[in-house]
Write an enzyme that holds these catalytic residues in place. Structure first.
Site, PDB file in Angstrom:
ATOM      1  N   ASP A  42      14.064  56.199  28.261  1.00 49.88           N
ATOM      2  CA  ASP A  42      14.478  57.375  27.224  1.00 49.88           C
ATOM      3  C   ASP A  42      15.351  56.676  26.320  1.00 49.88           C
ATOM      4  O   ASP A  42      15.567  57.793  25.429  1.00 49.88           O
ATOM      5  CB  ASP A  42      14.984  58.433  28.765  1.00 49.88           C
ATOM      6  N   SER A  43      15.319  55.650  26.840  1.00 52.70           N
ATOM      7  CA  SER A  43      16.206  55.051  25.450  1.00 52.70           C
ATOM      8  C   SER A  43      15.080  55.030  24.234  1.00 52.70           C
ATOM      9  O   SER A  43      15.933  54.847  23.450  1.00 52.70           O
ATOM     10  CB  SER A  43      15.845  53.237  25.824  1.00 52.70           C
ATOM     11  N   ASP A  81      10.899  56.622  33.134  1.00 52.83           N
ATOM     12  CA  ASP A  81      12.349  57.776  33.410  1.00 52.83           C
ATOM     13  C   ASP A  81      11.512  59.272  33.703  1.00 52.83           C
ATOM     14  O   ASP A  81      11.288  60.024  32.469  1.00 52.83           O
ATOM     15  CB  ASP A  81      13.659  57.609  32.136  1.00 52.83           C
ATOM     16  N   LYS A 110      11.612  57.302  37.455  1.00 54.90           N
ATOM     17  CA  LYS A 110      13.230  56.316  37.848  1.00 54.90           C
ATOM     18  C   LYS A 110      13.732  57.649  37.438  1.00 54.90           C
ATOM     19  O   LYS A 110      13.868  58.346  36.963  1.00 54.90           O
ATOM     20  CB  LYS A 110      13.509  55.214  36.325  1.00 54.90           C
ATOM     21  N   GLU A 112      17.802  58.493  37.232  1.00 56.57           N
ATOM     22  CA  GLU A 112      20.003  57.883  37.132  1.00 56.57           C
ATOM     23  C   GLU A 112      20.480  58.886  38.121  1.00 56.57           C
ATOM     24  O   GLU A 112      20.895  60.306  38.885  1.00 56.57           O
ATOM     25  CB  GLU A 112      20.373  58.287  35.846  1.00 56.57           C
ATOM     26  N   GLU A 178      22.713  48.434  36.035  1.00 59.44           N
ATOM     27  CA  GLU A 178      22.834  48.001  34.670  1.00 59.44           C
ATOM     28  C   GLU A 178      24.863  48.816  34.060  1.00 59.44           C
ATOM     29  O   GLU A 178      25.148  49.372  34.981  1.00 59.44           O
ATOM     30  CB  GLU A 178      22.760  50.004  33.715  1.00 59.44           C
TER      31      GLU A 178
END
EC number: 2.1.2.11
Length: 261
Positions: A42-43, A81, A110, A112, A178
């Site tokens: 999602d970057s 993501d 993924k 978070e 991260e």
């Protein structure tokens, strides 16, 4: 690439090379360079769409970009993501994962977070969905926590180690760390049987991931400390990608100057 092979690479001590990609040509050249894991992150909200954070990225965006990547990715393991607010509850997580896997053709999703997402990881795993966890700096939480190194104090380090173990026990098949201190990243990596991929987490994780735009010097504004512009010393994009893969495999990247904690 398969999960089984990625796990065998961890066991053998062979570094895993991961890179973000957001469309077909990026995926193609990443695979040609030897990238083993592609992250459709999602970057893209920041490096493709021009937002200040990843928060505006929608599930439709993620499905669209994953589809593009998978049309030219014929070899790498593909992680997509689950974007901000698409993991509000178990039902929304299951729906999001289903779309990313069925429509996007992702191999893995993924999530978070730590304890908050354990139940979701368990449910996805029970349904046969491969899951990658994400601990440390959480881009989807920057409005509350900001961009900062995680796990610098003993209490927060112990919490991160505990959450990593919880995610693995719940069925996570991989973990991204991260912006955590290198020593903590090493400890977590050694305590898990699943592959741990680092970004700004030192060189002793099982593999590394960077954002493609950082690797190619396309970052708008100041590049993260943990990144490196590989194109500045290469004569082509392809050569830069080959060099990134080579440096991760050999342990030359990340170097000490890329550590953040």
């Amino acid at each position: 690439m398969t999960l089984t092979k990625l796990h065998k690479m961890k066991q053998a001590g062979e570094k895993i090379v991961c890179l973000t990609a957001y469309e077909a040509s990026q995926a193609y050249w990443a695979v040609e360079a030897g990238v083993e894991v592609i992250l459709v992150g999602d970057s893209l909200g920041m490096v493709v769409q021009g937002h200040q954070t990843t928060l505006p990225v929608t599930l439709n965006d993620m499905v669209y970009h994953t589809q593009m990547v998978q049309r030219k990715n014929h070899q790498a393991w593909c992680i997509a993501d689950i974007p901000f607010m698409s993991d509000m509850n178990l039902s929304s997580v299951l729906d999001s994962a289903a779309r990313l896997m069925k429509e996007g053709q992702a191999n893995m999703v993924k999530l978070e977070g730590g304890q908050r997402v354990v139940e979701m990881v368990q449910a996805l795993s029970d349904l046969g969905v491969p899951v990658c966890g994400h601990l440390g700096l959480l881009p989807q939480s920057v409005q509350k926590k900001g961009y900062q190194v995680a796990g610098k104090e003993a209490e927060s380090a112990a919490r991160l180690l505990g959450e990593a173990k919880m995610l693995e026990s719940a069925g996570a098949d991989m973990l991204v760390l991260e912006c955590v201190p290198a020593q903590l990243a090493k400890q977590i990596t050694q305590n898990l049987s699943i592959p741990v991929i680092g970004i700004g987490a030192g060189h002793e994780t099982d593999g590394q991931v960077l954002v493609l735009h950082d690797v190619l010097g396309l970052t708008i504004g100041k590049a993260p400390k943990f990144s490196k512009n590989f194109l500045s010393e290469a004569d082509s994009i392809q050569t830069a990608l080959y060099q990134y893969v080579s440096d991760v495999k050999s342990g030359r990247f990340p170097a000490s100057e890329h550590c953040v904690g």
